[in-house]
Scaffold this motif. Structure first.
Motif, PDB file in Angstrom:
ATOM      1  N   SER A 185      82.215  79.407  83.284  1.00 34.34           N
ATOM      2  CA  SER A 185      82.534  80.604  84.052  1.00 34.34           C
ATOM      3  C   SER A 185      83.034  82.051  83.294  1.00 34.34           C
ATOM      4  O   SER A 185      82.958  82.838  83.710  1.00 34.34           O
ATOM      5  N   GLY A 186      83.802  81.753  81.897  1.00 32.10           N
ATOM      6  CA  GLY A 186      84.013  82.958  81.893  1.00 32.10           C
ATOM      7  C   GLY A 186      83.192  83.783  81.952  1.00 32.10           C
ATOM      8  O   GLY A 186      82.993  84.884  81.253  1.00 32.10           O
ATOM      9  N   ASP A 187      82.192  83.759  80.741  1.00 30.72           N
ATOM     10  CA  ASP A 187      80.617  83.962  79.800  1.00 30.72           C
ATOM     11  C   ASP A 187      80.461  85.068  81.256  1.00 30.72           C
ATOM     12  O   ASP A 187      79.783  85.536  80.212  1.00 30.72           O
ATOM     13  N   GLU A 188      79.886  83.593  82.104  1.00 31.65           N
ATOM     14  CA  GLU A 188      79.186  84.529  82.906  1.00 31.65           C
ATOM     15  C   GLU A 188      79.925  86.076  83.684  1.00 31.65           C
ATOM     16  O   GLU A 188      78.727  86.794  83.922  1.00 31.65           O
ATOM     17  N   GLN A 189      81.117  85.405  83.845  1.00 38.22           N
ATOM     18  CA  GLN A 189      82.140  86.913  84.104  1.00 38.22           C
ATOM     19  C   GLN A 189      81.546  88.205  82.730  1.00 38.22           C
ATOM     20  O   GLN A 189      81.596  89.422  83.925  1.00 38.22           O
ATOM     21  N   HIS A 190      82.023  87.504  82.239  1.00 37.11           N
ATOM     22  CA  HIS A 190      82.185  88.568  80.696  1.00 37.11           C
ATOM     23  C   HIS A 190      80.219  89.490  81.419  1.00 37.11           C
ATOM     24  O   HIS A 190      79.797  90.380  81.016  1.00 37.11           O
ATOM     25  N   GLN A 191      79.521  88.483  81.205  1.00 37.50           N
ATOM     26  CA  GLN A 191      78.079  88.799  81.742  1.00 37.50           C
ATOM     27  C   GLN A 191      77.954  90.033  82.485  1.00 37.50           C
ATOM     28  O   GLN A 191      77.091  91.504  82.593  1.00 37.50           O
ATOM     29  N   LEU A 192      77.931  90.192  83.914  1.00 37.32           N
ATOM     30  CA  LEU A 192      78.185  89.879  85.055  1.00 37.32           C
ATOM     31  C   LEU A 192      78.570  92.210  84.854  1.00 37.32           C
ATOM     32  O   LEU A 192      78.400  92.575  85.103  1.00 37.32           O
ATOM     33  N   GLY A 193      80.342  91.472  84.201  1.00 37.10           N
ATOM     34  CA  GLY A 193      80.426  92.440  83.860  1.00 37.10           C
ATOM     35  C   GLY A 193      80.227  93.719  82.831  1.00 37.10           C
ATOM     36  O   GLY A 193      80.118  94.961  83.705  1.00 37.10           O
ATOM     37  N   ILE A 194      79.142  92.914  82.400  1.00 31.62           N
ATOM     38  CA  ILE A 194      78.333  93.791  81.080  1.00 31.62           C
ATOM     39  C   ILE A 194      76.844  94.598  82.165  1.00 31.62           C
ATOM     40  O   ILE A 194      76.470  95.453  81.930  1.00 31.62           O
ATOM     41  N   ALA A 195      76.241  92.812  82.517  1.00 34.25           N
ATOM     42  CA  ALA A 195      75.421  93.941  83.824  1.00 34.25           C
ATOM     43  C   ALA A 195      75.494  94.569  84.516  1.00 34.25           C
ATOM     44  O   ALA A 195      74.862  95.946  84.654  1.00 34.25           O
ATOM     45  N   ARG A 196      77.078  94.750  85.539  1.00 33.66           N
ATOM     46  CA  ARG A 196      77.152  95.984  85.998  1.00 33.66           C
ATOM     47  C   ARG A 196      77.942  97.679  85.709  1.00 33.66           C
ATOM     48  O   ARG A 196      77.360  98.043  86.187  1.00 33.66           O
ATOM     49  N   HIS A 197      78.727  96.612  85.251  1.00 30.15           N
ATOM     50  CA  HIS A 197      79.678  97.776  84.856  1.00 30.15           C
ATOM     51  C   HIS A 197      79.445  99.019  83.891  1.00 30.15           C
ATOM     52  O   HIS A 197      78.865  99.696  83.853  1.00 30.15           O
ATOM     53  N   ALA A 219      71.906  91.452  79.598  1.00 27.20           N
ATOM     54  CA  ALA A 219      72.841  90.622  79.894  1.00 27.20           C
ATOM     55  C   ALA A 219      72.512  89.742  80.655  1.00 27.20           C
ATOM     56  O   ALA A 219      73.687  88.263  81.415  1.00 27.20           O
ATOM     57  N   VAL A 220      71.352  89.604  82.049  1.00 25.84           N
ATOM     58  CA  VAL A 220      71.386  88.274  82.744  1.00 25.84           C
ATOM     59  C   VAL A 220      70.401  87.753  82.212  1.00 25.84           C
ATOM     60  O   VAL A 220      70.341  86.566  82.363  1.00 25.84           O
ATOM     61  N   SER A 221      69.264  88.412  80.879  1.00 22.08           N
ATOM     62  CA  SER A 221      68.854  86.482  79.868  1.00 22.08           C
ATOM     63  C   SER A 221      69.634  85.986  79.739  1.00 22.08           C
ATOM     64  O   SER A 221      70.192  84.544  79.663  1.00 22.08           O
ATOM     65  N   SER A 222      71.248  86.568  79.023  1.00 19.94           N
ATOM     66  CA  SER A 222      72.342  85.877  78.436  1.00 19.94           C
ATOM     67  C   SER A 222      73.189  84.827  79.552  1.00 19.94           C
ATOM     68  O   SER A 222      73.504  83.705  79.058  1.00 19.94           O
ATOM     69  N   GLY A 223      72.938  85.579  80.389  1.00 18.71           N
ATOM     70  CA  GLY A 223      73.544  84.703  81.276  1.00 18.71           C
ATOM     71  C   GLY A 223      72.887  83.128  81.702  1.00 18.71           C
ATOM     72  O   GLY A 223      72.897  82.319  82.292  1.00 18.71           O
ATOM     73  N   GLN A 224      71.479  83.768  82.267  1.00 20.27           N
ATOM     74  CA  GLN A 224      71.042  82.540  82.830  1.00 20.27           C
ATOM     75  C   GLN A 224      70.307  81.807  81.675  1.00 20.27           C
ATOM     76  O   GLN A 224      70.612  80.638  82.529  1.00 20.27           O
ATOM     77  N   SER A 225      70.125  81.773  80.454  1.00 13.15           N
ATOM     78  CA  SER A 225      70.050  81.135  79.054  1.00 13.15           C
ATOM     79  C   SER A 225      71.068  79.964  79.183  1.00 13.15           C
ATOM     80  O   SER A 225      71.097  78.672  78.521  1.00 13.15           O
ATOM     81  N   GLU A 226      72.687  80.435  79.096  1.00 10.37           N
ATOM     82  CA  GLU A 226      73.831  80.388  78.686  1.00 10.37           C
ATOM     83  C   GLU A 226      73.874  78.640  80.396  1.00 10.37           C
ATOM     84  O   GLU A 226      74.272  77.931  79.912  1.00 10.37           O
ATOM     85  N   LEU A 227      73.844  79.553  81.576  1.00  8.39           N
ATOM     86  CA  LEU A 227      73.787  78.849  82.545  1.00  8.39           C
ATOM     87  C   LEU A 227      72.444  77.263  82.392  1.00  8.39           C
ATOM     88  O   LEU A 227      73.191  76.060  82.958  1.00  8.39           O
ATOM     89  N   ASP A 228      71.734  77.397  81.810  1.00  8.94           N
ATOM     90  CA  ASP A 228      70.155  76.468  81.554  1.00  8.94           C
ATOM     91  C   ASP A 228      71.096  75.000  80.676  1.00  8.94           C
ATOM     92  O   ASP A 228      70.890  74.357  80.984  1.00  8.94           O
ATOM     93  N   SER A 229      71.966  75.357  79.902  1.00  6.65           N
ATOM     94  CA  SER A 229      71.760  74.777  78.819  1.00  6.65           C
ATOM     95  C   SER A 229      73.257  73.715  79.017  1.00  6.65           C
ATOM     96  O   SER A 229      73.519  72.653  79.085  1.00  6.65           O
ATOM     97  N   SER A 230      74.262  75.010  79.802  1.00  5.08           N
ATOM     98  CA  SER A 230      75.740  73.821  80.459  1.00  5.08           C
ATOM     99  C   SER A 230      74.824  73.645  81.305  1.00  5.08           C
ATOM    100  O   SER A 230      75.874  72.058  81.483  1.00  5.08           O
ATOM    101  N   LEU A 231      73.933  73.411  82.629  1.00  2.00           N
ATOM    102  CA  LEU A 231      73.947  72.630  83.362  1.00  2.00           C
ATOM    103  C   LEU A 231      73.352  71.375  82.490  1.00  2.00           C
ATOM    104  O   LEU A 231      73.690  70.679  83.057  1.00  2.00           O
ATOM    105  N   VAL A 232      72.564  71.301  81.898  1.00  5.17           N
ATOM    106  CA  VAL A 232      71.977  70.489  80.898  1.00  5.17           C
ATOM    107  C   VAL A 232      73.281  69.727  80.204  1.00  5.17           C
ATOM    108  O   VAL A 232      73.211  67.947  80.826  1.00  5.17           O
TER     109      VAL A 232
END
Length: 508
Positions: free
Chosen positions: A294-306, A470-483
């Motif tokens: 969740s912390g990494d996703e917040q960081h990637q969202l910040g990179i992507a948006r801001h 940033a989008v790709s990094s966020g999505q790839s981490e989600l896939d591995s984390s979910l597993v």
């Protein structure tokens, strides 16, 4: 004699019988007693009944907590994945389509003005043909961007209203623009001197563009960008809430597992239950994965948006406004009666791109050049605001600073050419002003504007690439984390059940 003996024997027998009877009467017969059931000590019997029940109840609580923890931690990547999909496939394209629509619309008007400015001058026939070609390309771009904006608008009421306003006015604009160029051609008007009827039709067209179409396109940009920002803020807030919830529930689950471990250790005199210890470690790993993710996703969202998309928005808006300013140059050459109005509009748009406090139309060209020199001497000295100021205060990625500097330098050159063009007009040298303003040769207005636009597109491409990463990094981490979360939860459940059932067997 024999009879006497027999009688005597009978008497002896009767006496003996009477004696036995009296003896039986004197000795009471003890009451019959059934064997008493064996009794276990009270301290042992309740313990043997309560320990299995306690273990089963504790196992139920632990399993419920582990399932809840796994479900919560799995919900984080599942929800965030949907948010990334919405950002990538709907929100970001909405802003891009709206910006592209604004740019294409304003360039349509600029090319219409150029066609009228060129008139029937034979030496400008090539430039006139180029302007017609660009107008057709802009019209195609408007159609493409409208289709994309309509698809991505979805149920966004503000975006839909803006699109309706554009669609309502676009057909009317094209009709007025076509009438203006046709009337000018029929009149055989010379360069810089449009036919009065053609000029009247163009004024109606450009007024419609500036008063209706462009404001609607700008509303579309703002509505889409606001929707993106709201989604970004909501998602970051939700991620923060989910992280704290996962941490709280995780600590409760770990506490329950440790308490069960302590109970089993005390009752069964074993130092550690390996299966429960494994379940505890896995739950800790699940918690760590969820909190880190969740912390990494917040960081990637910040990179992507801001870091990335804020620059994309600012630079795209700058390009659209720049094209509108470029159209004001052509309008200024076309319509002498509105020269002051178009000159003021050009200055206002220049300030939107690179704002210089205290500057005016007469000094802006030199003022922005001085600001550029100050920045080149010290990159911390950013004396300009506007869209370029926003970008220069948000330079983040490799190559971005170089592209931004090229854009700033080209904008300074463009403003210098515009200043020279206006000097020609003021001196009555309209033909020279037209040729300088429409020249693609080095030093001409079209050439310098193209250099600026190319640098802006390069800068946008760098930020677009960073956004996609940033989008790709966020999505790839989600896939591995979910597993990891699902697998860790499943194994933890199995281990906890095995660890308790092994102890329950001892009571069989």
């Amino acid at each position: 004699m024999a009879e006497t003996i027999t009688t005597a024997g009978r008497r002896v027998t009767e006496a003996a019988t009477q004696t036995r009877t009296r003896a039986s009467a004197k000795v009471p017969t003890p009451p019959s007693r059934t064997p008493a059931p064996s009794r276990q000590p009270r301290a042992t019997r309740p313990r043997r009944r309560s320990v299995p029940a306690t273990l089963r109840a504790a196992l139920t609580v632990v399993l419920a907590l582990v399932i809840a923890l796994g479900a919560l931690c799995a919900a984080i990547p599942a929800h965030t994945s949907g948010s990334w999909t919405g950002i990538q496939q709907r929100l970001a394209p909405q802003v891009r389509h709206a910006s592209g629509l604004y740019l294409a619309l304003t360039d349509m008007d600029a090319e219409t003005a150029n066609i009228l400015v060129f008139g029937n001058a034979t030496d400008l026939a090539g430039a006139r043909a180029q302007a017609r070609k660009l107008y057709a390309q802009d019209r195609d771009s408007v159609s493409t961007e409208l289709q994309g904006a309509t698809r991505s608008a979805g149920s966004d009421a503000a975006a839909q209203n803006a699109l309706v306003g554009i669609l309502d006015g676009l057909g009317q604009y094209e009709e007025l623009a076509s009438r203006a160029t046709s009337l000018n051609d029929q009149a055989g008007a010379p360069a810089g001197h449009p036919a009065p009827a053609a000029l009247t039709a163009y004024r109606q067209a450009t007024d419609l563009m500036r008063d209706s179409l462009l404001p609607a396109a700008n509303k579309l940009i703002n509505a889409n960008n606001a929707s993106f920002t709201a989604t970004y803020d909501d998602e970051r807030g939700l991620l923060s809430d989910l992280r704290w919830a996962a941490l709280g529930l995780g600590l409760l689950t770990l506490g329950a597992l440790v308490a069960l471990q302590v109970f089993i250790t005390g009752r069964f005199r074993r130092l550690v239950n390996p299966a429960l210890a494994g379940a505890t470690l896995l739950c800790a790993a699940v918690i760590g994965t969820a909190v880190t993710m969740s912390g990494d996703e917040q960081h990637q969202l910040g990179i992507a948006r801001h870091d990335a998309f804020d620059s994309v928005v600012a630079l795209s808006a700058a390009r659209a406004v720049g094209y509108d300013a470029n159209a004001d140059e052509s309008r200024n050459l076309l319509d002498a009666q509105r020269s002051g109005q178009y000159s003021d509009a050009f200055f206002v748009k220049s300030q939107e791109i690179a704002k210089i406090d205290g500057s005016g139309p007469a000094t802006y060209s030199s003022d922005v050049a001085a600001a550029r020199q100050a920045y080149l001497a010290d990159h911390n000295d950013v004396r300009f605001g506007g869209y370029l100021g926003t970008e220069f205060r948000n330079i983040t990625f490799p190559g971005e600073g170089s592209a931004a500097e090229r854009a700033l330098s080209a904008w300074v050159d463009y403003e210098h050419v515009d200043h020279t063009t206006r000097e020609y007009v003021a001196a009555g040298r309209l033909d020279q002003a037209i040729r300088l303003n429409t020249s693609w040769a080095r030093g001409g207005s079209n050439y310098t504007f193209q250099q600026w636009d190319d640098a802006m597109k390069d800068d946008i491409a760098i930020n677009d690439h960073a956004f996609a990463d940033a989008v790709s990094s966020g999505q790839s981490e989600l896939d591995s984390s979910l597993v990891l979360v699902i697998a860790g939860t499943a194994v933890a459940l199995a281990l906890a059940a095995v660890g308790v059932r092994l102890r329950l067997r001892e009571f069989r």
